[in-house]
Structures are given as structure tokens and as C-alpha cells.
Design an enzyme around this catalytic site. Sequence first.
Site, mmCIF file in Angstrom:
data_model
loop_
_atom_site.group_PDB
_atom_site.id
_atom_site.type_symbol
_atom_site.label_atom_id
_atom_site.label_comp_id
_atom_site.label_asym_id
_atom_site.label_seq_id
_atom_site.Cartn_x
_atom_site.Cartn_y
_atom_site.Cartn_z
ATOM 1 N N GLU A 239 0.886 -1.168 0.000
ATOM 2 C CA GLU A 239 0.000 0.000 0.000
ATOM 3 C C GLU A 239 0.916 1.208 0.000
ATOM 4 O O GLU A 239 1.522 1.542 1.021
ATOM 5 C CB GLU A 239 -0.884 0.014 1.257
ATOM 6 C CG GLU A 239 -1.805 -1.169 1.389
ATOM 7 C CD GLU A 239 -2.963 -1.169 0.405
ATOM 8 O OE1 GLU A 239 -3.079 -0.218 -0.404
ATOM 9 O OE2 GLU A 239 -3.735 -2.128 0.423
ATOM 10 N N CYS B 91 -2.338 8.483 2.662
ATOM 11 C CA CYS B 91 -2.041 8.059 1.287
ATOM 12 C C CYS B 91 -3.214 8.361 0.376
ATOM 13 O O CYS B 91 -3.042 8.738 -0.779
ATOM 14 C CB CYS B 91 -1.689 6.580 1.258
ATOM 15 S SG CYS B 91 -2.888 5.546 2.106
HETATM 16 O O1 LIG Z 1 -2.519 6.415 4.514
HETATM 17 C C1 LIG Z 1 -3.409 5.624 4.189
HETATM 18 C C2 LIG Z 1 -4.417 5.141 5.100
HETATM 19 C C3 LIG Z 1 -5.660 5.925 5.026
HETATM 20 C C4 LIG Z 1 -6.561 5.625 6.133
HETATM 21 C C5 LIG Z 1 -7.866 6.323 6.044
HETATM 22 O O2 LIG Z 1 -8.032 7.204 5.236
HETATM 23 O O3 LIG Z 1 -8.751 5.948 6.808
#
Ligand SMILES: O=CCCCC(=O)O
Length: 452
Positions: free
Chosen positions: A227, A261
Site C-alpha cells: 500500500e 495516502c
Molecule cells: O494512509 C493511508 C491510510 C488511510 C486511512 C484512512 O483514510 O482511513
Amino acid sequence: MYAVTDPATGELIEQVGNATDEEVRAAITRAHQGYEAWRRRPVGERAAIVARAAELFAERTDELAAIMTLEMGKRINEGRGEIGVVVDIFRYYAEQGPTLLADEPLAIKGGEALISKEPIGALLGVMPWNFPCYQVARFVAPNLVLGNTIVLKHASICPRSAAAIEDVLRAAGVPDDVYVNVFASSRQIPWMLADPRIAGVSLTGSEQAGISVAAEAGKNLKRSVLELGGSDPLIVLDTDDMDETVKATATARMRNCGQSCNAPKRMIVLGEIYDEFVDRLTKRVAEYYVPGDPADPRTTLPPLASVAAADEVAGQIAKAVEQGATLRAGGRRVGPGAYLEATVLTDVTPAMDAYTEEIFGPVVVVFRAETEQDAIRIANDSPFGLGASVFGTDPLRNQRVARQLEAGMVYLNSAGGSQADLPFGGIKRSGLGRELGPAGIEEFMNKKSIRL
Ligand SMILES: O=CCCCC(=O)O
């Protein structure tokens, strides 16, 4: 070196020694030895332990949220919210796991078969600092129910979160050779992956970290889930409530101080509403997001996770402006600590670095699109393909646009966020595989064909 440094002040609170090579090897030995007994326990027993973990996470919400606030500057209420998602994830796999793992009968030519859903062994988890508890949960909960065991290497700025998670799991009844936290360094990961006792790796982190881990996993023929980064587009086609749309989009971008992300990092707005959107967004960002103490629930803009992270994002903003982008709001580092003003950039062109790179902080970049197709073109003109959002008043049009986006996930009239039962993951340079939902329990599964 693992260390706790308060990003609100820059003060070093605690240093924690890295694990030696022998300690890392011992962690792998434990997880490998624990595997046989764990996989043989009835799935109902494993699920009951995971359900108990959900209860304990819920009970310890305030303590865990406070740790995250100290270690990486998360706003205290966002920390509590994160633990709420963790609880949901553990509950989801505890409740759904036994059904998801049931044998699957298969009618085949000349007879019958079944797919037996089995674990594959000890897994390595390499986890980041931006959601210290959630990222671990979405890897660990399904794999514990499935029967895999885990060696967990957390981010070097989150040793207290790492230890607290292990403590919760232990208290829930996860044996100490089934989940093993280890303060390993990135340098030790290649040989951990080469160890035949490690069956796979799940990494959430940067694109660069993903490339290194994927290369090592590939060399050793190990399964991997990656991820990685994202520069998610959020298309605004039209709106009948501009204030609501601006508020929703700004909130989604500024969540976790922009360090998600799947945050909508690129707003792509149709020409007829672009000027009004930019004006109101700039006002909202400049007025609402005020730097403050992340432990104070009234704070709207916490520090970034570290001074280095804040410096890096400030550098990206400065470079964009140097290359010709327009700075509409923010852009300056604020000290002491890792604060950076909430920022709005426009007039970013394909010739600028900010067009393609991920900006991991409280920065909104707004693009103008002339038509729906132009918006889709800009959205897809990215090396990443994690999430995307479409805002608009016509549900059919929103869906039509969603289907044309190069992304692993699309949200209509909402942005980002995760939920336990909805698969999460990307395409292109955003990674491989899925977490959460039914898909999340399948990544490290041996779907064994048994011909009857
Ligand atoms: O950084 C990625 C995780 C995202 C978690 C979320 O948006 O709940």
C-alpha cells in the site's frame, strides 16, 4: 534508531534501542514456531481472541490516541476516531472470518472439488507512522483469524504505539509466538525477507520503500501486499451547495494533517465553478486551519509527524512556486516543532514537479478542467492510482465518471477514509493487493484445491 520526538515541540522524549540481528532472528524463530499450533486452533477460537482484542482496543482508546498524538502529532480526536476504525476492523474479521474461511465447493468437469482456505505461515509487516494503529490492524486482524503469525516492524518514530499494540493483543490472548513486535531497522528487512521461515510481507509506506521491499520479495518468491503513495484526484463536476462542497473537500484533504495516502491531493474543478471554488477554498483554508496543540481537541491544524516531514513539504511548496505555481494561501513553516501552514496552490502545470509527485502534508492543489472528459484526463494523468472522488449532483454522471478513473477505489460525494468491510488498495504506482473487506483476508491465503 527508534525514538519518540514530540512533533509539536521538537523535544526528544525517549530513545529505544534497535533490535540486534540475533534479536530479529529470534523474533522470526518465535513466529515460525508459533505457526503450527496457531493454525491448528479452530477458527472460532482465533476469532474469539480477535473479538477480545476489539474490546480491549475500545477500552484503551484514550491511552492509544494520546500515544499517537505524542509520537506523530495526530489531533487527539482523530486518534480516537482511528481507534474506532481499529475496533471495527477487529470486530469485522472476528465476526465474518469464519464465514469467509469456509470451504468453497466447486463443480468441475468430471467431478467435484473444494477450495480449502488455509494460512501460509509467518508474515512480516512493515508499517508506517501516519496511522500507527489502523495500518497494523488492517494487516493483523484478518491474518490472525486466517491462522498466519506475524513479525511486526513498525515505524521508527512510533515505538510506543508498537509496544502498546503488542500489549493489547497479548492481553486479548494472542500467544507471544503468534504476534511479535520487533524494533528492526530497514537495513535488516532484506535478510528477513530472504529467511525461508517468512512466507510473505505486507508493507504500507512510500513508493521507494515499496520498490525495495517488492524487489526483495520477488527475489525470494514471497507474496507481497504493498500500500504505497497516492495523489488522489477529487473531481468537482457541479454543486448545489458550494460552501458544503468546499468544507467537505478541505476537511478530507486536511485530515491527519494531509498525511494520508488516500487524501484527495488534487482538486479538479470544472471551469464554470472553478473561480468560486478556489476563492472559497482559499478563505476556508486560510481562516479555519490554525496551528495548535494536537492534544487540545479544539485544534484544527496539528504539526506534521516530524520536523523532517514538515521541511520536505515546505520544500515541495517552495519548488512549485519557483517553477511558476500560484500560492493562494499558507506555504510557510511555523515553529517550534513541525508545523506548516495549510496551503493552497493553483496553476500547477505538467512541467512542474508538484504535478506528479505526492505532497504528504496540508497542501491542496487545484486544477481547472474545461469539460468532464478534461477532468478525467487530468485525474488519470498521474503515476498513482490509489483512490479518487467525484462530487456532483447527478448520481448517474458521477458513476459514469467514476468508471473512467484509473484508481483502486472511488468515492462519490465523499472522500478518503476507510471502513472495515470495504476493500482498500490501489493500482499503478500506488501498490499491489487489497486490504480490508473480504479481499483483505485472501492475500496471504493458500486457496488449496482439493479434487474430490
Ligand atoms: O494512509 C493511508 C491510510 C488511510 C486511512 C484512512 O483514510 O482511513
